[in-house]
Design a protein around this motif. Structure first.
Motif, PDB file in Angstrom:
ATOM      1  N   GLY A 143       0.348  -1.404  -0.204  1.00 47.47           N
ATOM      2  CA  GLY A 143       0.150   0.111  -0.166  1.00 47.47           C
ATOM      3  C   GLY A 143       1.437   1.075   0.119  1.00 47.47           C
ATOM      4  N   MET A 144       1.599   0.937   0.255  1.00 48.45           N
ATOM      5  CA  MET A 144       2.500   1.862   1.291  1.00 48.45           C
ATOM      6  C   MET A 144       3.582   3.117  -0.752  1.00 48.45           C
ATOM      7  N   LEU A 185      -1.011   4.810  -0.841  1.00 49.46           N
ATOM      8  CA  LEU A 185      -1.651   5.354  -0.425  1.00 49.46           C
ATOM      9  C   LEU A 185      -1.605   6.024   1.447  1.00 49.46           C
ATOM     10  N   THR A 186      -2.491   6.555   1.036  1.00 53.61           N
ATOM     11  CA  THR A 186      -1.830   7.105   3.200  1.00 53.61           C
ATOM     12  C   THR A 186      -2.440   6.324   3.783  1.00 53.61           C
ATOM     13  N   LYS A 187      -1.965   6.666   4.905  1.00 53.39           N
ATOM     14  CA  LYS A 187      -2.146   4.870   6.164  1.00 53.39           C
ATOM     15  C   LYS A 187      -3.786   5.077   6.186  1.00 53.39           C
ATOM     16  N   GLN A 225      -6.055   5.505   4.514  1.00 55.18           N
ATOM     17  CA  GLN A 225      -6.204   3.930   3.080  1.00 55.18           C
ATOM     18  C   GLN A 225      -6.220   2.705   3.314  1.00 55.18           C
TER      19      GLN A 225
END
Ligand SMILES: Nc1ncnc2c1ncn2[C@@H]1O[C@H](COP(=O)(O)OP(=O)(O)O)[C@@H](O)[C@H]1O
Ligand SMILES: [Mg+2]
Lengths: 266, 233
Positions: B136-137, B141-143, B145
């Protein structure tokens, strides 16, 4: 100045000195392969480039922009970090697809979330239009990796090779400036490595800038413009693939290459 | 005493059983989630204190915890009953009898179940591999999200079976409220047995109420697990 410049990356975990001053450069459209035995710091280097780790010292410049400078960037804010990360794509050894999403959703999740954010900030952005474009691009990517008919399936229904191809498409969907691979075929059965390497090779045909950590020496020799050999956290030797593979100078590289030949001979 | 009258009395008790069940769940689940973040915290003293607390709560009988919550305030306050005042407050303001004991039961149940839930949540969150977060990172993506779009669903799938077990246990644990005089299902049935003339069978009959409730929950959780089984790891 080269497209990507890394100067003096150092990283320690506790008292484990993992990167001891790595400097390298990559030109636009070039493929750089990184080889070296396990534990030499290859993964850590890729993770530093992708802002998953913060180097203790060093500078990274991409396309003239200083993305990272250890002197100034002790604590990067989350939003800035996200933007910096998006310059790079990273394909993991273990794929890390999202199991609860279909192949299509894995590829479009991040672009769609980005689109949503853009719509919130700027009322003139049309969501439906943007979404259509994202879906069309995802279709093209699926075609490129040869998995059009798997769009609706879930990762667990795919072979490892197919999963890794999806992971590559997922990374490409964000149009990174540089695509990094961390041993993309190491978790695969030997008969499945070929299909993944074929996809990577096809990307070279599109002049993509790529950094590939790999143990597939034949592939590295064949696809790279430049090869870097890492040992114990330093770049021991680098050069054109021909020189590195056929004419190794350092003892460590010679030992490494003959070790691999022995394994392949088994 | 007619079958209908007995049913009515038992149902009133069962109402309290359901009340304890629902309020405990509604508060213990969010509290357990907060606690689980506490026991995964980077702050080592906080983590240690919470772990010891959870160890104690899970290590002693729930009945004892009910007694502690019910009797300790009075003992610490020189024998002046604390819950008695709460009783009066509830009775005069809302006409609810035995409100103090009910509140004491709810507090002990909520603390007890929050601890069990926290451990389940921690297990679920930690079992979703670090690789998912990192994927995700690198996708920008935001934390938030990452938690909502990537991690949460996988955690829910992981914790559904142990949560089902715990929630079904809670249905039966509510009978412990009996110990400080709450007239829940079992106590309501017991009252018939100790009445004059004694009527014994409602005690056995009360089990039917639990069976039906647990049966309903079992069907619900099976349905949920089936819904969540569209993918595998
Ligand atoms: N997060 C970490 N914490 C502590 N040590 C780490 C961490 N990541 C990597 N290392 C250590 O760094 C060294 C190099 O690891 P890595 O970069 O994965 O090498 P390679 O990819 O070349 O095999 C290893 O000794 C490894 O144990
Ligand atoms: Mg590695």
């Amino acid at each position: 100045m080269a497209y990507l410049e890394i100067k003096d990356f150092r990283k320690t975990f506790g008292n484990n000195n993992v990167l001891k001053g790595i400097s390298l450069s990559v030109e636009k459209g070039e493929v750089l392969s990184i080889i070296g035995s396990s534990g030499s710091g290859k993964t850590t280097l890729l993770r530093c480039m992708n802002f998953l780790e913060t180097p203790d010292t060093g500078v990274m410049i991409l396309d003239g922009e200083t993305l990272f400078d250890a002197e100034k960037d002790k604590k990067i804010k989350e939003n800035a970090l996200r933007e910096k990360r998006l310059n790079f794509g990273l394909v993991f050894q273990s794929f890390n697809l999202f199991p609860q999403y279909s192949v299509m959703d894995n590829i479009t999740l991040a672009p769609l979330l980005q689109l949503k954010e853009r719509c919130k900030k700027d009322k003139t952005v049309n969501f439906a239009e943007g979404k259509q474009k994202i879906l069309a691009e995802a279709e093209q990517l699926l075609e490129k990796i040869g998995l059009t008919e798997k769009a609706a399936e879930y990762p667990y229904q795919l072979s490892g090779g197919q999963q890794q191809r999806v992971a590559i498409a997922r990374a490409l969907a964000l149009k990174p400036k540089i695509l990094c691979f961390d041993e993309p075929t190491s978790a695969l059965d030997p008969e499945l490595t070929g299909e993944v390497l074929k996809v990577i090779r096809s990307l070279k045909g599109e002049d993509r800038t790529m950094i590939i950590v790999t143990h597939e020496m034949g592939f590295a020799k064949n696809v790279s413009d430049k090869v870097v050999f890492m040992a114990q956290g330093v770049i021991e030797e680098e050069g054109a693939p021909k020189d590195v593979f056929d004419n190794p100078k350092s003892e460590k590289l010679k030992a490494f290459l003959s070790g691999i030949k022995d394994k392949e001979g088994e | 005493m007619s079958f209908l009258q007995i049913n009515e009395t038992l149902l009133r008790g069962f109402g309290l059983t359901c009340l304890i069940f629902i309020i405990t769940l509604a508060v213990a689940i969010p509290l357990g989630l907060i606690l689980s973040f506490g026991i995964m915290s980077k702050i080592s003293p906080l983590r240690k204190i919470l772990n010891v607390f959870i160890w104690i709560i899970r290590g002693i009988p729930l009945m004892l915890q009910i007694f502690m919550v019910y009797y300790l305030p009075g003992i610490l306050n020189n024998g002046v009953s604390f819950w008695g005042d709460v009783d009066k407050y509830f009775y005069f303001n809302y006409g609810i009898e035995n409100g103090g004991a009910l509140l004491a039961v709810l507090i002990s149940f909520i603390i007890n179940y929050a601890c069990y839930f926290a451990v389940i949540f921690r297990g679920g969150i930690q079992s979703v591999s670090r690789g998912q977060t990192e994927a995700g990172m690198v996708l920008g993506l935001t934390k938030k999200q990452i938690f909502r779009k990537v991690i949460l669903f996988q955690v829910i799938k992981k914790i559904t079976p142990p949560m089902s077990n715990e929630i079904i246990t809670l249905v039966k644990d509510t009978a412990l409220a009996n110990a400080i005089g709450i007239v829940e299902t079992i106590r309501a049935a017991q009252n018939f047995a100790s009445g004059f003339p004694p009527v014994i069978w409602p005690i056995f009959y009360s089990g039917v109420f639990y069976l039906l409730f647990v049966g309903f929950l079992t069907v619900l959780f099976n349905f949920l697990e089936k819904k969540l089984s569209f993918y595998k790891e």
